[in-house]
Write a protein that holds these residues in place. Structure first.
Motif, PDB file in Angstrom:
ATOM      1  N   ASP A  37      -0.354  -8.148  11.498  1.00  0.00           N
ATOM      2  CA  ASP A  37      -1.182  -7.804  10.352  1.00  0.00           C
ATOM      3  C   ASP A  37      -0.279  -7.754   9.122  1.00  0.00           C
ATOM      4  OD1 ASP A  37      -3.080  -7.432  12.347  1.00  0.00           O
ATOM      5  OD2 ASP A  37      -2.831  -5.268  12.368  1.00  0.00           O
ATOM      6  N   TRP A  38      -0.779  -8.306   8.016  1.00  0.00           N
ATOM      7  CA  TRP A  38       0.030  -8.423   6.803  1.00  0.00           C
ATOM      8  C   TRP A  38      -0.706  -7.862   5.609  1.00  0.00           C
ATOM      9  CZ3 TRP A  38       4.614  -9.702   8.408  1.00  0.00           C
ATOM     10  CH2 TRP A  38       4.749 -10.530   9.538  1.00  0.00           C
ATOM     11  N   SER A  39      -0.005  -7.085   4.808  1.00  0.00           N
ATOM     12  CA  SER A  39      -0.609  -6.584   3.573  1.00  0.00           C
ATOM     13  C   SER A  39      -0.603  -7.696   2.519  1.00  0.00           C
ATOM     14  CB  SER A  39       0.155  -5.365   3.042  1.00  0.00           C
ATOM     15  OG  SER A  39       1.407  -5.753   2.509  1.00  0.00           O
TER      16      SER A  39
ATOM     17  N   VAL B 119      -5.355  -5.749   3.997  1.00  0.00           N
ATOM     18  CA  VAL B 119      -4.683  -6.289   5.184  1.00  0.00           C
ATOM     19  C   VAL B 119      -5.390  -7.528   5.731  1.00  0.00           C
ATOM     20  CG1 VAL B 119      -4.035  -5.786   7.582  1.00  0.00           C
ATOM     21  CG2 VAL B 119      -3.768  -4.034   5.815  1.00  0.00           C
TER      22      VAL B 119
ATOM     23  N   CYS C 148      -5.311  -9.769   9.133  1.00  0.00           N
ATOM     24  CA  CYS C 148      -4.884  -9.882  10.523  1.00  0.00           C
ATOM     25  C   CYS C 148      -4.818 -11.378  10.835  1.00  0.00           C
ATOM     26  CB  CYS C 148      -5.866  -9.181  11.441  1.00  0.00           C
ATOM     27  SG  CYS C 148      -6.034  -7.434  11.059  1.00  0.00           S
TER      28      CYS C 148
ATOM     29  N   ASN D  64     -10.290  -0.514   4.438  1.00  0.00           N
ATOM     30  CA  ASN D  64      -9.239  -0.265   3.459  1.00  0.00           C
ATOM     31  C   ASN D  64      -9.784  -0.191   2.044  1.00  0.00           C
ATOM     32  OD1 ASN D  64      -7.021  -0.227   5.258  1.00  0.00           O
ATOM     33  ND2 ASN D  64      -7.064  -2.448   5.356  1.00  0.00           N
TER      34      ASN D  64
ATOM     35  N   GLU E 273      -2.489  -2.974  -0.680  1.00  0.00           N
ATOM     36  CA  GLU E 273      -2.572  -2.470   0.694  1.00  0.00           C
ATOM     37  C   GLU E 273      -3.674  -3.122   1.528  1.00  0.00           C
ATOM     38  OE1 GLU E 273      -2.359  -0.093  -1.956  1.00  0.00           O
ATOM     39  OE2 GLU E 273      -0.192  -0.215  -1.694  1.00  0.00           O
TER      40      GLU E 273
END
Length: 90
Positions: free
Chosen positions: A40-42, A28, A30, A19, A26
């Motif tokens: 998974d979270w931004s 991420v 996990c 990324n 943006e």
């Protein structure tokens, strides 16, 4: 970058590679308690959830059967992720 693995933690967690061309928001994380519950979270989502509900409440809403120790460990991991993202986007 791995933060924890199932061999020594409740969580399998890592900063998702690939990324680099995306912005800070943006990035991420996990955060997986099991192979059947992978989420998974931004960076942006976690930051907003932390402000709105608190991370503990966010985790309780999004994962099943967490203990207080699991929640505390996840918050520790999330904070490490924040620091890594912020360091990379100075």
């Amino acid at each position: 970058m791995s933060y924890s693995r199932w061999s020594n933690s409740f969580w399998y967690s890592f900063y998702l590679a690939g990324n680099e061309d995306k912005g800070k928001d943006e990035q991420v994380l996990c955060l997986w308690p099991s192979i059947s519950e992978t989420k998974d979270w931004s960076y942006k989502t976690l930051k907003e959830a932390g402000k709105e509900k608190g991370l503990a409440n966010f985790l309780k809403e999004n994962y099943s059967n967490l203990t207080e120790d699991n929640i505390n460990e996840a918050i520790y991991i999330i904070n490490k992720f924040y620091k890594d993202v912020e360091k990379g986007f100075q």
